[in-house]
Design an enzyme around this catalytic site. Structure first.
Site, PDB file in Angstrom:
ATOM      1  N   GLY A 139       5.289  10.550   2.270  1.00  0.00           N
ATOM      2  CA  GLY A 139       4.319   9.465   2.449  1.00  0.00           C
ATOM      3  C   GLY A 139       3.890   8.793   1.154  1.00  0.00           C
ATOM      4  O   GLY A 139       3.150   7.812   1.182  1.00  0.00           O
ATOM      5  N   LYS A 140       4.322   9.288   0.010  1.00  0.00           N
ATOM      6  CA  LYS A 140       3.946   8.666  -1.268  1.00  0.00           C
ATOM      7  C   LYS A 140       4.713   7.353  -1.452  1.00  0.00           C
ATOM      8  O   LYS A 140       5.682   7.091  -0.753  1.00  0.00           O
ATOM      9  CB  LYS A 140       4.217   9.636  -2.435  1.00  0.00           C
ATOM     10  CG  LYS A 140       3.406  10.936  -2.339  1.00  0.00           C
ATOM     11  CD  LYS A 140       1.917  10.719  -2.613  1.00  0.00           C
ATOM     12  CE  LYS A 140       1.047  11.812  -2.021  1.00  0.00           C
ATOM     13  NZ  LYS A 140       0.923  13.021  -2.808  1.00  0.00           N
TER      14      LYS A 140
END
Ligand code: PLP
Length: 367
Positions: free
Chosen positions: A188-189
């Protein structure tokens, strides 16, 4: 439902290239510490504008290994203190305490959600050895002010850049602004792998060499162990996939900035406090955080309107059970932030019409 983060669609954009990279790694027959990792490390070091990038297993390990290396090099010892913002993600604090170092929590500013430089000096003692500067939500911490303090007191600056790939100040990127930096490539970064991954960036040759050894059983030469190390490596597959996604990072950041500007210009509701930005380049909008007094009510209202949101983060580190000895601390700014924040959907694949819908729904919210 407008998803908070549609990872499937994000990676589908590059499916063919990712698939090719995947096949290349399988066919190579070489899966750990090979050409893919070497190439990605070089490319990411170039991107950040530093001499060294060391791939590791995840972002938490990147930070843990930086402190561990400083200890092996005799620059930090058990019981030394590290200054860290009180409202950070738990991993920043874990990296300090995992090394028998002492996290000293300092309040952020309500404007930028990053550590308040004006409060740092009062927390410095003879045992203070470093400042863990977290670029929270994707916006750079005030490194100009922090650097002056660090220089005056002989402190190391470690960046927690897990949310800030590509954020820059006067052309210098996150990862190049302190003595060493930890990055996460959690899916999710902003630069996300298809699994776990992390990296340390630094211009310090000795530190890079020490971390590389520590992360590989404490060994530089096979079967010779200088340190009681760990196994924390970025694998060939993740490195190959990350090299594909790195090519599109700038484009994705641009899209995030455009969406953030749409929100900032479009959301006009006195109940909703919008984020403040130092300058465009210093923020890569890992998350778009607003503050609302009646947060639970606001979140239910958005859910009822098919807009998914997340809280980053609901409980501050000093109120966690894991840090019982810190539970007595009173950190009013941090506590207020944790009660009022809520993150809106933002990503490179969020459509304009969805951004417009989110703005319209928020503008119709009444308390
Ligand atoms: C994600 C994150 C980490 C940890 O990274 P992982 O790869 O999940 O271990 C550390 N610090 C911050 C601020 C993060 O957001």
């Amino acid at each position: 439902m407008i998803k908070f983060l549609d990872l499937q669609r994000i990676n589908a954009q590059y499916k063919e290239e990712l698939q090719n990279a995947f096949n290349r790694v399988i066919d190579s027959g070489w899966y750990i510490l090979g050409e893919e990792v070497k190439r990605f490390e070089e490319e990411f070091a170039d991107y950040c504008g530093v001499e060294h990038c060391v791939g590791v297993a995840n972002g938490l390990d990147a930070l843990i290994l930086i402190f561990r290396a400083y200890k092996e090099l005799g620059m930090m010892q058990d019981g030394d203190e590290i200054i860290v913002p009180a409202n950070t993600y738990i991993a920043s604090v874990l990296a300090i305490s995992a090394n028998n170092l002492v996290p000293v929590l300092v309040e952020p500013t309500l404007d930028f959600y990053n550590i308040d430089p004006a409060l740092i000096t009062a927390h410095i003692t003879p045992r203070t050895k470093g400042i863990l500067a977290v670029h929270l939500y994707g916006q750079l911490a005030d490194l100009s002010a922090i650097s002056i303090i660090a220089q005056q007191h002989g402190l190391k600056i470690i960046e927690d850049a897990a949310q800030a790939h590509g954020a820059s100040k006067e052309g210098n990127k996150a990862g190049s602004l302190g003595d060493a930096a930890g990055f996460s490539f959690y899916p999710g970064k902003n630069l996300g792998a298809i699994g776990d991954g992390g990296a340390v960036t630094t211009n310090d040759n000795l530190l890079a060499k020490t971390i590389r050894a520590l992360a590989n059983y404490g060994s530089e030469i096979k079967y010779q162990n200088e340190y009681q190390g760990v196994n924390s490596r970025l694998d060939e597959l993740q490195a190959a996939l990350l090299a594909v996604k790195l090519k599109y990072l700038e484009k994705e950041i641009e899209r995030r900035r455009a969406i953030a500007n749409q929100f900032i210009n479009g959301i006009k509701n006195p109940h909703v406090s919008l984020p403040k930005v130092k300058d465009q380049n210093s923020h890569v909008w890992h998350v778009f955080v607003v503050r609302v007094k009646e947060r639970e009510r606001f979140q239910s209202y958005l859910t009822a309107n098919n807009i998914q949101t997340i809280i980053h983060y609901p409980i501050p580190p000093h109120q966690q059970k894991a840090y019982q000895h810190l539970n007595h601390l009173s950190l009013p700014v941090t506590e207020k932030i944790h009660k009022e924040i809520i993150s809106l959907p933002i990503s490179a694949v969020l459509a304009d019409k969805d951004v417009e819908k989110i703005i319209a729904v928020i503008n119709s919210y009444a308390e």
